[in-house]
Write a protein that holds these residues in place. Structure first.
Motif, short mmCIF file in Angstrom:
data_model
loop_
_atom_site.label_atom_id
_atom_site.label_comp_id
_atom_site.label_asym_id
_atom_site.label_seq_id
_atom_site.Cartn_x
_atom_site.Cartn_y
_atom_site.Cartn_z
N ARG A 528 0.85 -1.20 0.00
CA ARG A 528 0.00 0.00 0.00
C ARG A 528 0.87 1.23 0.00
O ARG A 528 1.84 1.32 0.74
CB ARG A 528 -0.91 0.01 1.22
CG ARG A 528 -1.77 1.27 1.33
CD ARG A 528 -2.67 1.22 2.54
NE ARG A 528 -3.46 2.45 2.64
CZ ARG A 528 -4.38 2.67 3.56
NH1 ARG A 528 -4.62 1.73 4.47
NH2 ARG A 528 -5.05 3.81 3.59
N THR A 532 -3.53 3.69 -2.72
CA THR A 532 -3.40 2.67 -3.77
C THR A 532 -2.75 1.41 -3.21
O THR A 532 -1.73 1.49 -2.51
CB THR A 532 -2.57 3.20 -4.96
OG1 THR A 532 -3.20 4.36 -5.50
CG2 THR A 532 -2.45 2.14 -6.04
N THR A 534 -1.00 -2.01 -4.61
CA THR A 534 -0.43 -2.64 -5.81
C THR A 534 -0.23 -4.13 -5.54
O THR A 534 0.43 -4.52 -4.57
CB THR A 534 0.91 -2.00 -6.18
OG1 THR A 534 0.70 -0.60 -6.41
CG2 THR A 534 1.47 -2.64 -7.44
N GLN A 536 1.07 -7.79 -7.01
CA GLN A 536 1.90 -8.48 -7.99
C GLN A 536 1.49 -9.96 -8.02
O GLN A 536 1.52 -10.64 -7.00
CB GLN A 536 3.39 -8.37 -7.63
CG GLN A 536 3.95 -6.97 -7.69
CD GLN A 536 4.02 -6.45 -9.13
OE1 GLN A 536 4.06 -7.21 -10.08
NE2 GLN A 536 4.02 -5.13 -9.27
N THR A 585 0.37 -7.20 -12.85
CA THR A 585 0.31 -6.13 -11.86
C THR A 585 -1.10 -5.54 -11.87
O THR A 585 -1.62 -5.18 -12.93
CB THR A 585 1.32 -5.02 -12.16
OG1 THR A 585 2.63 -5.58 -12.18
CG2 THR A 585 1.25 -3.92 -11.11
N THR A 587 -3.78 -2.81 -9.67
CA THR A 587 -3.91 -1.79 -8.63
C THR A 587 -5.36 -1.65 -8.20
O THR A 587 -6.28 -1.77 -9.02
CB THR A 587 -3.40 -0.44 -9.12
OG1 THR A 587 -4.15 -0.03 -10.27
CG2 THR A 587 -1.92 -0.51 -9.47
#
Length: 620
Positions: A528, A532, A534, A536, A585, A587
């Motif tokens: 974080r 946002t 993210t 993976q 990836t 978000t």
């Protein structure tokens, strides 16, 4: 077709075993009868020796065969013989064989349009020091001591001859009245009432022959397949044509008393594992077997100059389908497991090349893990297919090379659990699958050797749980569904190779193959930064595979979700994002403020098995 181990079989030459012919059958003159009798109908014809080894230039060695009716009674009818390669092995219609040159041929016997399975005849040149003893001087078949493997290198036996003065150390080559070989090095002799009893030691073929070449491929017809007495007692076997057979369990009480054990411990299955046997009942399944039209190919080269070489290959495409019906699990597995394998193998028997061969197929089921309590039902259907390509290529300089391919096919199965409780909430480390244990064995007079062993299976490893369970237990859940093959292609070839060409075999590997399958996507990391998060994804796990293809068939991520766990442990889905195909990836928007004691988590909803999110981890 005789069942395995019902009569002496030799391993000395594999396809061209040292079995030589003897005097042919005679037909007595018919007694005059004013009333014509119908010609008996022939059901099958068998060569009395599955293979014949001849000395080049030798003439008049007789091949024998026997005809039977559909009740197994011997018929006294004219039998004709034929060679596939008369330029090498010439065979008259009456069965007199002449070795024209070095090489090999297939010999068949026929009557009334019924043909025998082919036998292998080979012609070779003896070493200069080998004494060729006339078969007429051999009075009895070889006698091996109890516990000795007949016709293996180094084994000793006795034989009785007449009008022969043996010399210790000499090499002999001949045949007995029953067609079995008389070959090897003379060790000792003594006088007996009939003549002279000689003790000999079996030696490798290159010691006897300076030239010997066999290059033949024989198809084993499916109609020659037989099954063990126990299998036939437990199942009604119905030929379906094209090499397929259906096995339906007989009603309880029909089987003889020795098979009553089939009625307990999961019906016709034998179960083992940490789960009590009484916890599962698998019933009495129906099987359909396709033997796969197997073939054997042999090439044996013992040239005058050069390297000794042996190449043996067995090929088949057997398949087996088991339909088990619906059965009951009576207890919580609690991280216990159970593996059930059919008690009596479905066995397909073959006899050719002087060998008794049997393919033993045992289907099974495996269950394990922990998935709730109470009473559950299990419906299991399995379909096993395998391309068996087993072989080895040996020579005296470099040992043996593995010709067994790793394309042993797949086993597809359906295992469905039901009953009380919520399976998806309670399943942890669930394993379910079907498999086929297969053994290809070769039979000798006193023993049976496994030539090939493999287990081919379909296996699902599942770790499923609700989002609440995943978040609060730290177990992210996941699954893998695919095939596996474990192969030991050289369980018994060492003695075979040593017998044939005198090479000691070592270092032949086992093969383990995990077939491509469906795998759940996993999250490598989740971080974080402000508002946002993210995520993976593991790039090796975002695509899914079929259970039969090595190619990527699609993107296996349906959605990535952001979760919040409250201080009391309740879990709420805050947001869900559908990523573009192939993305690794992703978000997600994160809330600016979080209630005290709460935490963020992310999870993946896969396209394959999308009933339950997997791979849940905490956001850092």
């Amino acid at each position: 077709m005789k069942a395995l181990l019902t009569r002496p079989l030799t391993l000395t030459l594999l396809t061209a075993a040292l079995l030589t012919g003897c005097a042919g059958p005679t037909t007595p003159s018919p007694t005059p009868d004013p009333t014509p009798t119908p010609t008996p109908k022939v059901a099958r014809v068998e060569l009395n020796s599955a293979s014949l080894l001849l000395e080049q230039g030798r003439e008049g060695q007789m091949i024998q065969a026997t005809a039977y009716d559909d009740q197994g009674r011997v018929l006294n009818v004219p039998i004709t013989f034929e060679s596939s390669n008369p330029a090498v092995i010439e065979v008259t219609a009456s069965g007199a064989a002449t070795a024209r040159t070095v090489g090999s041929a297939q010999v068949t016997a026929s009557v009334q349009g019924v043909h025998s399975a082919p036998g292998i005849a080979a012609s070779g040149v003896l070493q200069s020091g080998v004494v060729s003893i006339p078969a007429s001087k051999v009075l009895r078949a070889p006698t091996f001591a109890e516990g000795v493997t007949p016709f293996s290198v180094g084994s000793t036996y006795t034989v009785v001859l007449k009008d022969v003065a043996p010399t210790a150390g000499k090499l002999w080559f001949s045949r007995a009245p029953d067609g079995s070989p008389v070959q090897g090095r003379v060790l000792s002799s003594r006088a007996v009432p009939e003549g002279t009893e000689v003790t000999l030691e079996i030696v490798p073929l290159p010691t006897l022959f300076q030239q010997l070449q066999v290059d033949e491929t024989v198809r084993v017809p499916s109609q020659d397949i037989e099954f063990t007495a126990q299998t036939r007692a437990a199942f009604d076997i119905r030929p379906l044509g094209d090499g397929q057979f259906e096995f339906r369990p007989r009603a309880q009480g029909v089987a003889p008393s020795g098979l009553q054990a089939l009625a307990f411990n999961a019906g016709p299955f034998r179960c083992s594992g940490s789960l009590p046997e009484a916890s599962v009942t698998l019933g009495r399944p129906t099987f359909t077997l396709n033997a796969g039209n197997p073939t054997f190919s042999l090439r044996l080269d013992l040239p005058l100059l050069g390297t000794k070489r042996l190449r043996v290959l067995y090929s088949a495409n057997p398949s087996l389908r088991v339909t088990s019906g619906t059965h009951t699990l009576n207890a919580n597995f609690n991280d216990k497991s159970l593996t059930c394998t059919m008690r009596e193998a479905v066995e397909a028997h073959f006899e050719t090349f002087g060998l008794g061969l049997v393919a033993k197929m045992r289907p099974g089921l495996h269950l394990g893990g922990s998935y709730g309590s109470g009473r559950r039902t299990l419906s299991a259907v399995g379909s096993a297919r395998a391309t068996v390509h087993m072989g080895f290529d040996c020579n005296s300089d470099s040992g043996c090379n593995n010709l067994s391919r790793a394309d042993l096919g797949t086993v597809q199965g359906t295992v469905t659990l039901g009953g009380s409780g919520d399976l998806l909430r309670a399943a942890h480390n669930l394993e379910a699958g079907v498999f086929l244990d297969t053994t290809l064995a070769v039979g000798l007079v006193v023993t049976e050797l496994d030539v090939l062993r493999f287990r081919s299976g379909y296996r699902a490893a599942l770790d499923l749980a609700s989002l609440d369970t995943q978040v609060n237990s730290g177990n992210g859940a996941g699954y893998r569904i695919g095939t596996f093959n474990d192969v030991d292609a050289f369980a018994a070839v060492r003695d075979i190779v040593n017998t044939l060409i005198g090479v000691n075999v070592s270092g032949l590997p086992e093969i383990h193959i995990e077939g491509p399958g469906v795998r759940s996507p996993v999250i490598s990391s989740a971080t974080r930064a402000g508002t946002t998060v993210t995520v993976q994804l593991d790039p090796a796990r975002v695509n899914f595979f079929s259970v039969t293809s090595p190619f990527s068939l699609g993107y296996n991520v349906k959605a990535v979700q952001l979760l919040r766990r409250s201080a009391t442990g309740s879990v709420t889905v805050l947001d869900s994002v559908t990523p573009t195909s192939g993305a690794t990836t992703v978000t997600l928007p994160a809330p600016l403020l979080m209630p005290a004691g709460s935490e963020l988590f992310v999870t993946v909803v896969p396209k394959v098995l999308d009933l339950m999110p997997v791979g849940t981890i905490r956001v850092n």
